[in-house]
Design a protein around this motif. Sequence first.
Motif, PDB file in Angstrom:
ATOM      1  N   VAL A 102       8.239   9.214 -15.859  1.00 44.17           N
ATOM      2  CA  VAL A 102       8.551   8.758 -14.501  1.00 44.17           C
ATOM      3  C   VAL A 102       7.527   9.375 -13.557  1.00 44.17           C
ATOM      4  CG1 VAL A 102      10.244   8.704 -12.640  1.00 44.17           C
ATOM      5  CG2 VAL A 102      10.994   8.549 -15.023  1.00 44.17           C
ATOM      6  N   GLY A 103       6.712   8.526 -12.943  1.00 41.97           N
ATOM      7  CA  GLY A 103       5.694   8.989 -12.012  1.00 41.97           C
ATOM      8  C   GLY A 103       5.866   8.361 -10.655  1.00 41.97           C
ATOM      9  N   GLY A 104       4.787   8.300  -9.897  1.00 44.26           N
ATOM     10  CA  GLY A 104       4.833   7.752  -8.549  1.00 44.26           C
ATOM     11  C   GLY A 104       4.962   8.838  -7.508  1.00 44.26           C
ATOM     12  N   PRO A 105       4.744   8.487  -6.233  1.00 43.93           N
ATOM     13  CA  PRO A 105       4.784   9.488  -5.154  1.00 43.93           C
ATOM     14  C   PRO A 105       6.107  10.238  -5.065  1.00 43.93           C
ATOM     15  CG  PRO A 105       3.809   7.434  -4.378  1.00 43.93           C
ATOM     16  CD  PRO A 105       4.352   7.152  -5.732  1.00 43.93           C
ATOM     17  N   GLY A 106       7.230   9.534  -5.248  1.00 43.41           N
ATOM     18  CA  GLY A 106       8.532  10.187  -5.153  1.00 43.41           C
ATOM     19  C   GLY A 106       8.718  11.249  -6.212  1.00 43.41           C
ATOM     20  N   GLN A 112      -1.263   3.106  -7.748  1.00 46.60           N
ATOM     21  CA  GLN A 112      -0.640   3.806  -6.625  1.00 46.60           C
ATOM     22  C   GLN A 112      -0.905   2.996  -5.367  1.00 46.60           C
ATOM     23  OE1 GLN A 112      -0.481   8.325  -6.265  1.00 46.60           O
ATOM     24  NE2 GLN A 112      -2.154   7.833  -4.915  1.00 46.60           N
ATOM     25  N   PRO A 113       0.102   2.342  -4.811  1.00 54.39           N
ATOM     26  CA  PRO A 113      -0.146   1.408  -3.716  1.00 54.39           C
ATOM     27  C   PRO A 113      -0.617   2.089  -2.430  1.00 54.39           C
ATOM     28  CG  PRO A 113       2.206   1.729  -4.017  1.00 54.39           C
ATOM     29  CD  PRO A 113       1.528   2.433  -5.152  1.00 54.39           C
ATOM     30  N   ILE A 114      -1.375   1.354  -1.654  1.00 54.86           N
ATOM     31  CA  ILE A 114      -1.753   1.748  -0.298  1.00 54.86           C
ATOM     32  C   ILE A 114      -0.739   1.123   0.649  1.00 54.86           C
ATOM     33  CG2 ILE A 114      -3.546   1.613   1.477  1.00 54.86           C
ATOM     34  CD1 ILE A 114      -5.544   1.164  -0.857  1.00 54.86           C
ATOM     35  N   THR A 115      -0.178   1.906   1.544  1.00 54.98           N
ATOM     36  CA  THR A 115       0.844   1.401   2.462  1.00 54.98           C
ATOM     37  C   THR A 115       0.201   1.032   3.795  1.00 54.98           C
ATOM     38  OG1 THR A 115       2.525   2.791   1.430  1.00 54.98           O
ATOM     39  CG2 THR A 115       3.018   1.899   3.610  1.00 54.98           C
ATOM     40  N   VAL A 116       0.476  -0.176   4.253  1.00 58.89           N
ATOM     41  CA  VAL A 116       0.015  -0.643   5.557  1.00 58.89           C
ATOM     42  C   VAL A 116       1.237  -0.960   6.402  1.00 58.89           C
ATOM     43  CG1 VAL A 116      -1.244  -2.429   6.820  1.00 58.89           C
ATOM     44  CG2 VAL A 116      -2.145  -1.573   4.649  1.00 58.89           C
ATOM     45  N   ILE A 117       1.288  -0.408   7.592  1.00 61.85           N
ATOM     46  CA  ILE A 117       2.353  -0.714   8.547  1.00 61.85           C
ATOM     47  C   ILE A 117       1.749  -1.604   9.622  1.00 61.85           C
ATOM     48  CG2 ILE A 117       3.951   0.221  10.253  1.00 61.85           C
ATOM     49  CD1 ILE A 117       4.793   0.846   7.439  1.00 61.85           C
ATOM     50  N   VAL A 162      -2.651   2.684   8.199  1.00 59.72           N
ATOM     51  CA  VAL A 162      -2.854   2.688   6.753  1.00 59.72           C
ATOM     52  C   VAL A 162      -2.543   4.079   6.214  1.00 59.72           C
ATOM     53  CG1 VAL A 162      -4.503   2.300   4.874  1.00 59.72           C
ATOM     54  CG2 VAL A 162      -4.644   0.929   6.967  1.00 59.72           C
ATOM     55  N   GLY A 163      -1.624   4.136   5.265  1.00 55.40           N
ATOM     56  CA  GLY A 163      -1.213   5.419   4.707  1.00 55.40           C
ATOM     57  C   GLY A 163      -0.994   5.337   3.217  1.00 55.40           C
ATOM     58  N   GLY A 164      -0.124   6.207   2.714  1.00 59.42           N
ATOM     59  CA  GLY A 164       0.071   6.330   1.282  1.00 59.42           C
ATOM     60  C   GLY A 164      -0.580   7.602   0.759  1.00 59.42           C
ATOM     61  N   PRO A 165      -0.329   7.962  -0.507  1.00 59.37           N
ATOM     62  CA  PRO A 165      -0.839   9.239  -1.044  1.00 59.37           C
ATOM     63  C   PRO A 165      -2.344   9.415  -0.934  1.00 59.37           C
ATOM     64  CG  PRO A 165       0.813   8.300  -2.511  1.00 59.37           C
ATOM     65  CD  PRO A 165       0.550   7.270  -1.469  1.00 59.37           C
ATOM     66  N   SER A 166      -3.126   8.390  -1.285  1.00 60.11           N
ATOM     67  CA  SER A 166      -4.583   8.543  -1.235  1.00 60.11           C
ATOM     68  C   SER A 166      -5.075   8.671   0.196  1.00 60.11           C
ATOM     69  CB  SER A 166      -5.258   7.355  -1.915  1.00 60.11           C
ATOM     70  OG  SER A 166      -4.940   7.312  -3.294  1.00 60.11           O
ATOM     71  N   ALA A 167      -4.488   7.907   1.117  1.00 58.00           N
ATOM     72  CA  ALA A 167      -4.868   8.004   2.524  1.00 58.00           C
ATOM     73  C   ALA A 167      -4.494   9.372   3.090  1.00 58.00           C
ATOM     74  CB  ALA A 167      -4.199   6.895   3.326  1.00 58.00           C
ATOM     75  N   GLN A 168      -3.365   9.913   2.645  1.00 58.43           N
ATOM     76  CA  GLN A 168      -2.970  11.253   3.089  1.00 58.43           C
ATOM     77  C   GLN A 168      -3.986  12.294   2.642  1.00 58.43           C
ATOM     78  OE1 GLN A 168       0.932  11.729   1.438  1.00 58.43           O
ATOM     79  NE2 GLN A 168       1.859  10.189   2.778  1.00 58.43           N
ATOM     80  N   GLN A 169      -4.479  12.168   1.405  1.00 60.73           N
ATOM     81  CA  GLN A 169      -5.480  13.103   0.916  1.00 60.73           C
ATOM     82  C   GLN A 169      -6.771  13.011   1.724  1.00 60.73           C
ATOM     83  OE1 GLN A 169      -4.634  15.283  -1.295  1.00 60.73           O
ATOM     84  NE2 GLN A 169      -6.621  16.288  -1.584  1.00 60.73           N
ATOM     85  N   GLN A 185       1.444   8.673  10.911  1.00 56.61           N
ATOM     86  CA  GLN A 185       2.104   7.602  11.654  1.00 56.61           C
ATOM     87  C   GLN A 185       2.817   6.654  10.708  1.00 56.61           C
ATOM     88  OE1 GLN A 185       2.230   7.754  15.002  1.00 56.61           O
ATOM     89  NE2 GLN A 185       1.097   9.672  14.694  1.00 56.61           N
ATOM     90  N   VAL A 186       2.198   6.383   9.567  1.00 54.03           N
ATOM     91  CA  VAL A 186       2.834   5.514   8.570  1.00 54.03           C
ATOM     92  C   VAL A 186       4.144   6.125   8.105  1.00 54.03           C
ATOM     93  CG1 VAL A 186       2.634   4.635   6.205  1.00 54.03           C
ATOM     94  CG2 VAL A 186       0.709   4.418   7.783  1.00 54.03           C
ATOM     95  N   ALA A 187       4.127   7.413   7.783  1.00 53.82           N
ATOM     96  CA  ALA A 187       5.334   8.072   7.295  1.00 53.82           C
ATOM     97  C   ALA A 187       6.435   8.070   8.353  1.00 53.82           C
ATOM     98  CB  ALA A 187       5.002   9.503   6.875  1.00 53.82           C
ATOM     99  N   LYS A 188       6.079   8.283   9.616  1.00 53.68           N
ATOM    100  CA  LYS A 188       7.087   8.284  10.685  1.00 53.68           C
ATOM    101  C   LYS A 188       7.722   6.910  10.857  1.00 53.68           C
ATOM    102  CE  LYS A 188       5.189  12.064  13.489  1.00 53.68           C
ATOM    103  NZ  LYS A 188       4.586  12.440  14.803  1.00 53.68           N
TER     104      LYS A 188
END
Length: 698
Positions: free
Chosen positions: A161-165, A424-429, A492-499, A62-65
């Motif tokens: 150069v790192g990060g989710p992207g 690595q940030p946690i994304t909250v929408i 709540v999303g982001g790479p760690s939440a996706q895992q 849902q966060v990604a959408k």
Amino acid sequence: MRAVKDSSTPPRAGSRRRMLPWAVLTLWVAVIALAGPLAGKLADVQTNRAVDYLPASADSTQVAKIQDALPGGESTDLVLVYHRDGGLTAADRATADRQAAALAGGHTLTGTPRGVPAKDGTTLMYPVSSTEPGQDDEARKAFVDEVRDVAKGGGGLSVEVGGPGALIVDSQEVYTSLGGPLLYTTVAVVAILLIVIYRSPLLWLVPLVVAGVADALSMAVVYGLNRGFDVTVTGQSSAVMTILVFGAGTDYALLLVSRYREELSRAARPYDAMAAALRGCGPAVLASSGTVAAGLLCLLAADLTSSRGMGPIAAVGVLCALLAMLTLLPALLVLLGRRVFWPLVPAYGSTPGQRRSLFAAMGSSAGRRPVAVLACGGVLLGALALGAFNLPGDLKQEDSFTSKPDSISAMETLAAAYPERSTQPITVIAPTDRVAETMAKAGATDGVAAVERGRSGGGWTELSVAATDAPESAGEQATIKALRDGLDGSHVGGPSAQQMDLETADSRDLKIVVPLVLLSVLLILIALLRSLVAPLLLVAAVVAVWGAALGIGGLAFEPVLGLKGADPGLPLLSFVFLVALGVDYGIFLMHRVREEALSGAEPTAAALTALRTTGGVIASAGLVLAATFAVLTNMPMVSLVEMGFVIAVGVLLDTFLVRTYLVTSASVALQRTIWWPGKLSRTPAAPGPREPELVRNR
């Protein structure tokens, strides 16, 4: 040897026989002409982001959408990592500032990059985010490549150069690069095995070409499924489909060619020999491939999008291989005639040489003490299965590659330099009308170091939350759970939440799909074998193989192969493939046992005869299938390495231990009970006394 003319065959029928193989070949040429362009487009529709694997209902999905719908669309989040072992110099910091400014001037960023120094003075990181590439994979790759071109080090200064992207781009490059090496290695392995098995300079090439045609057809069909029905295609599912086409297809070819060679000694014409071969082994091949496809299609019940897509994709591979091996392969073999077997050409009227069969000897040893063999085999499989408790923990992102791309190396540098915070940030929408309240609650949550406001649009606002614990650690996972529990109405999303969502979905799917596979395969076997005991025996055998193969994986992954984590989807996918493919071989064996029993053979003789007559060809098929899956162990993705290892080991266990010794021993020990409650389970009535014949006196 010149073919003998059969004058009883009507001329028109003979003409049809000559034309049918050419008609089949022409049809396949037309099919490939249409399918070829579509097959080449399959790589363009692959999705390899972690979020693309997740269920639509997952919070991180849902966060990604929502992020995609925010102004600018999906963001590409990067981290520039500047590091010098002895500590950054003033010139290093000036270089970092200059390069960050160049990026800000040349691209549309969501904010001005600000450097965050590490406490030990060795590292400086610059978070960089841009919506410029949007959802276009090529644009994202171009953006990341440009950032890497700008961010350069030298003179002892390392720049990564790192990060989710960056991780997404590196993952896509790895999966894109799989196609060529995977295909070439698979073809080479199958070719070598077929040359050894057939001992012919030409025959091995025919099934290999047919498998290549089937692979092209399967890719075209899967592309159509993606366009027409939105079936998710990943690099993993495409790789497995290719392996199945060559592995299962070659298995079917081995069975057909073996029967065809046998029939050539009885029939004058190759066409008649092939017709007899198809009548003889065709039903078993159809039944086994149908069972495999049915087992694979059970993955449609999975919640995980990648697993749900894997089911029909793998089934398409098996069915395309079946179609090609039962139509194109026979046509080519008939057109090439007996000479395709040179130098071991089967002559009409000849009797195949009888040799002491290894499988006859193995079957005899199993038949002498069936209960003891069965007990020892069961104990061995159970002991091996205990190794599953030694499987490493869940696979983390930084451990998902066998070699380290730039993005993974950057993550490791950040983890060492910033142990006091998450890099690595946690994304909250959050709902925009409650953003202030949400920020306050998020900031007060245990494990949260900082909260920053991001973009807004469509009634939603993006927040970036920095945790105090390292990415994918137990502490960060606890923080994510606390945020989800405490922030009502937010996602709540982001790479760690996706895992985390990935592991949850895998656990749920294991509980749903495994019983469904067992039930569907069991019902099909009951219908095919007209028995209840024999199907239960076969299903129990393949489940034991799965447990033992996972156990061997647990003993080998970390101690021997150096793999630091186990893919969460490994238990489910390995179960589905091993059960489906293991039952495939079980059908070949038990179908022959049933044939022998129907012909009047006693149970022990039926079991040993079946093993003696099918052992060689099925062992060859098992070796080919195991070798094709073993190709995956040479791939750069840990998930593919683990899957290839477990399935290859499982196929070998099934081929040379379970089917040879355990199933045969069980058949001998159970005698007619193995066919209960079918008619074969009943002992035939002894013939009554013969009435005296009346002798007429002459």
